[in-house]
Design an enzyme around this catalytic site. Structure first.
Site, PDB file in Angstrom:
ATOM      1  N   GLY A 280       0.771  -1.236   0.000  1.00  0.00           N
ATOM      2  CA  GLY A 280       0.000   0.000   0.000  1.00  0.00           C
ATOM      3  C   GLY A 280       0.799   1.281   0.000  1.00  0.00           C
ATOM      4  O   GLY A 280       0.220   2.361   0.122  1.00  0.00           O
ATOM      5  N   ASP A 302       4.051  -2.865   3.431  1.00  0.00           N
ATOM      6  CA  ASP A 302       4.997  -2.593   2.340  1.00  0.00           C
ATOM      7  C   ASP A 302       6.408  -2.880   2.843  1.00  0.00           C
ATOM      8  O   ASP A 302       6.588  -3.345   3.975  1.00  0.00           O
ATOM      9  CB  ASP A 302       4.872  -1.148   1.840  1.00  0.00           C
ATOM     10  CG  ASP A 302       5.137  -1.052   0.329  1.00  0.00           C
ATOM     11  OD1 ASP A 302       6.231  -1.456  -0.105  1.00  0.00           O
ATOM     12  OD2 ASP A 302       4.252  -0.583  -0.406  1.00  0.00           O
ATOM     13  N   ASP A 333       6.602  -8.599   2.994  1.00  0.00           N
ATOM     14  CA  ASP A 333       6.886  -8.974   1.618  1.00  0.00           C
ATOM     15  C   ASP A 333       5.739  -9.854   1.130  1.00  0.00           C
ATOM     16  O   ASP A 333       5.514 -10.941   1.660  1.00  0.00           O
ATOM     17  CB  ASP A 333       8.216  -9.738   1.563  1.00  0.00           C
ATOM     18  CG  ASP A 333       8.560 -10.243   0.164  1.00  0.00           C
ATOM     19  OD1 ASP A 333       7.733 -10.080  -0.769  1.00  0.00           O
ATOM     20  OD2 ASP A 333       9.649 -10.826   0.012  1.00  0.00           O
ATOM     21  N   ARG A 349      -4.179  -2.703  -4.971  1.00  0.00           N
ATOM     22  CA  ARG A 349      -4.252  -1.741  -6.068  1.00  0.00           C
ATOM     23  C   ARG A 349      -2.943  -1.690  -6.848  1.00  0.00           C
ATOM     24  O   ARG A 349      -1.886  -1.417  -6.303  1.00  0.00           O
ATOM     25  CB  ARG A 349      -4.569  -0.334  -5.551  1.00  0.00           C
ATOM     26  CG  ARG A 349      -4.696   0.696  -6.676  1.00  0.00           C
ATOM     27  CD  ARG A 349      -4.914   2.099  -6.147  1.00  0.00           C
ATOM     28  NE  ARG A 349      -5.129   3.060  -7.217  1.00  0.00           N
ATOM     29  CZ  ARG A 349      -4.153   3.693  -7.876  1.00  0.00           C
ATOM     30  NH1 ARG A 349      -2.884   3.459  -7.552  1.00  0.00           N
ATOM     31  NH2 ARG A 349      -4.443   4.560  -8.843  1.00  0.00           N
ATOM     32  N   HIS A 353      -0.413  -6.255 -11.673  1.00  0.00           N
ATOM     33  CA  HIS A 353       0.025  -5.964 -13.046  1.00  0.00           C
ATOM     34  C   HIS A 353       1.547  -5.852 -13.172  1.00  0.00           C
ATOM     35  O   HIS A 353       2.078  -5.868 -14.279  1.00  0.00           O
ATOM     36  CB  HIS A 353      -0.673  -4.704 -13.585  1.00  0.00           C
ATOM     37  CG  HIS A 353      -0.104  -3.409 -13.073  1.00  0.00           C
ATOM     38  ND1 HIS A 353      -0.244  -2.226 -13.761  1.00  0.00           N
ATOM     39  CD2 HIS A 353       0.583  -3.090 -11.947  1.00  0.00           C
ATOM     40  CE1 HIS A 353       0.339  -1.250 -13.094  1.00  0.00           C
ATOM     41  NE2 HIS A 353       0.841  -1.757 -11.992  1.00  0.00           N
TER      42      HIS A 353
END
Length: 469
Positions: A280, A302, A333, A349, A353
């Site tokens: 995040g 994070d 992690d 979010r 990708h």
């Protein structure tokens, strides 16, 4: 009655869409922003141009104009115009690295190229040729022979810093800027150079792993075995690292400010429900949700350096959240087992990708192992539409409204950013912008299934809501 030709159908789509846009602007007593003037984010016209009542008509115009051009132009010219577009990308990089938008800021009559060159040290006659190429593509305007000025598109590349400030601290040129210049410069530098090796990457013999970093175009171009994020942290890449960070910040602004509050109904969650923000960052999304839904609890996860920065972010923006337990900052992690249990929502979010199938599956399986029967997974990413009609997914119609014939099912040029983004992710990271069908397969393989999808008006991203199988 004679059949209406594709030419006329496309022309009608353009004409009808222009009528709709002008009617909406007239209702607001505004004019559509001029291409000849610099972009002004505070202009009522720019705000109206981004309205949900106008964007669909604008997208139809973009797709129809491009398709009409492809039909009427000589095929060889269209082919060469497309293959030669890398010169435009290089020209944009020249303009950004030469601080041309900054030099032309506040020059409504423009400047002679020799005056521009005197400020950035470039060769004047050659710079004129580059800027003329860009002006032909509606980036800058040549107002008189060898005299150029900013327009609505070129002004987007302005860092809003003075040339003197940039020269005094070139490593931090893009730090604290809107990020658009950083994004286009990064794309026309590392990504364009890497993309030139796309054929070599695809022709490389398979090495038994979809995650072999040596097979990426980026690895071939820059002769590295490191993942892109790690390569940026190597000595000598300090400017590129800062530019990349600014570029990612700029890319994050493509969403409307409160996009995360649209779609999924956060109010449907019970009091003290735990939301875990996977990868995040400093917690920008969690902050937006927390400000509107004060009874929820958040865990922002994070890497250690990021979480250290996140402490200051929350102390500045919502100091009470750390004190009363509304938010917990946790080093984690996401390629290792998820430590949080009793989670209401995993928020993910623009994480998946970055990775190909194998690594994305690993992330999702760790979340599935930690999920309870009522845990939800909310993925916020771009969903790439198919270029054909007739998707088998029941969610396609909700995500992508098919335009009228004879436009391509995905709207053609109007959807180009989805496919450019997909190639950008593959070239640099072996990542992928996924179709809804690919999302369904990926999630199913990791023990999840899609329950619903939420396209977000004004955003290139959608929300995918999944639940444990």
């Amino acid at each position: 009655m004679s059949k209406i030709s594709p030419l006329r159908q496309l022309a009608n789509i353009i004409s009808e869409s222009v009528d709709k846009i002008e009617a909406e602007m007239a209702k607001a007593n505004l004019e559509y922003p001029s291409l000849d003037e610099p972009f002004n984010p505070f202009s009522p016209g720019e705000g109206a141009a981004m309205a949900p009542t106008i964007r669909p008509s604008a997208a139809l115009i973009v797709g129809a104009c491009a398709q009409l051009s492809a039909i009427v132009n000589i095929p060889a010219l269209t082919l060469y115009d497309t293959i030669g577009a890398f010169h435009v990308s290089s020209g944009i990089r020249v303009a950004v690295e030469g601080n041309v938008a900054e030099i032309l800021r506040g020059q409504p009559q423009g400047l002679h190229v020799n005056d521009i060159a005197a400020k950035n040290g470039m060769d004047g006659p050659t710079l004129a040729r580059v800027l003329r190429l860009l002006a032909t593509h509606h980036i800058f305007i040549e107002v008189a022979p060898n005299v150029f000025k900013n327009n609505r598109i070129s002004s987007m590349m302005d860092t809003l810093k003075s040339v003197e400030e940039i020269k005094a601290d070139p490593v931090n040129k893009h730090t604290g800027t809107p990020g658009v210049a950083a994004l286009v410069e990064h794309t026309s530098d590392e990504i364009m150079k890497a993309s030139a090796f796309l054929p070599e990457a695809l022709e490389k013999p398979a090495k038994g792993s979809l995650d072999d970093l040596s097979t990426t175009p980026f690895a071939i171009a820059f002769k590295t075995q490191k993942y892109g994020f790690d390569w940026f942290e190597e000595p000598g890449n300090e400017f590129r690292l800062k530019r990349f960070a600014a570029a990612m910040e700029g890319a994050s602004r493509v969403d409307p400010p409160n996009a995360i509050l649209s779609g999924f109904k956060w109010e449907s969650l019970g009091s003290k429900t735990v939301v875990v923000d996977i990868g995040g960052g400093m917690g920008h999304l969690s902050l937006k949700i927390a400000q509107q839904h004060k009874d929820l609890r958040f865990v922002v996860q994070d890497r250690a350096p990021v979480i250290k920065e996140a402490e200051g972010f929350w102390k500045t923006n919502l100091p009470s959240a750390l004190e009363d337990g509304t938010v917990t900052l946790q080093v984690h992690d996401f390629f290792t087992p998820q430590p949080k249990a009793d989670v209401g929502v995993f928020l993910c979010r623009m994480i998946l990708h970055d990775y190909g199938k194998n690594k994305a599956t690993t992330i999702l399986k760790h979340l599935r192992a930690a999920a309870g029967s009522k845990t939800k997974l909310l993925i916020v990413e771009q969903v790439v539409p198919y270029a054909c009609r007739g998707s088998s997914s029941k969610f396609s119609a909700k995500l992508h409204i098919e335009p009228p014939q004879p436009l391509l099912a995905n709207g053609g040029k109007a959807s180009a950013i989805a496919y450019l983004g997909d190639m950008q992710m593959y070239v640099g990271l072996l990542g992928e912008e996924r179709t809804i069908g690919t999302f369904e397969e990926l999630l199913r393989s990791a023990g999840w299934e899609i329950e619903d999808v939420f396209p977000i008006p004004g955003s290139v991203h959608s929300q995918i809501l999944a639940v444990p199988v």
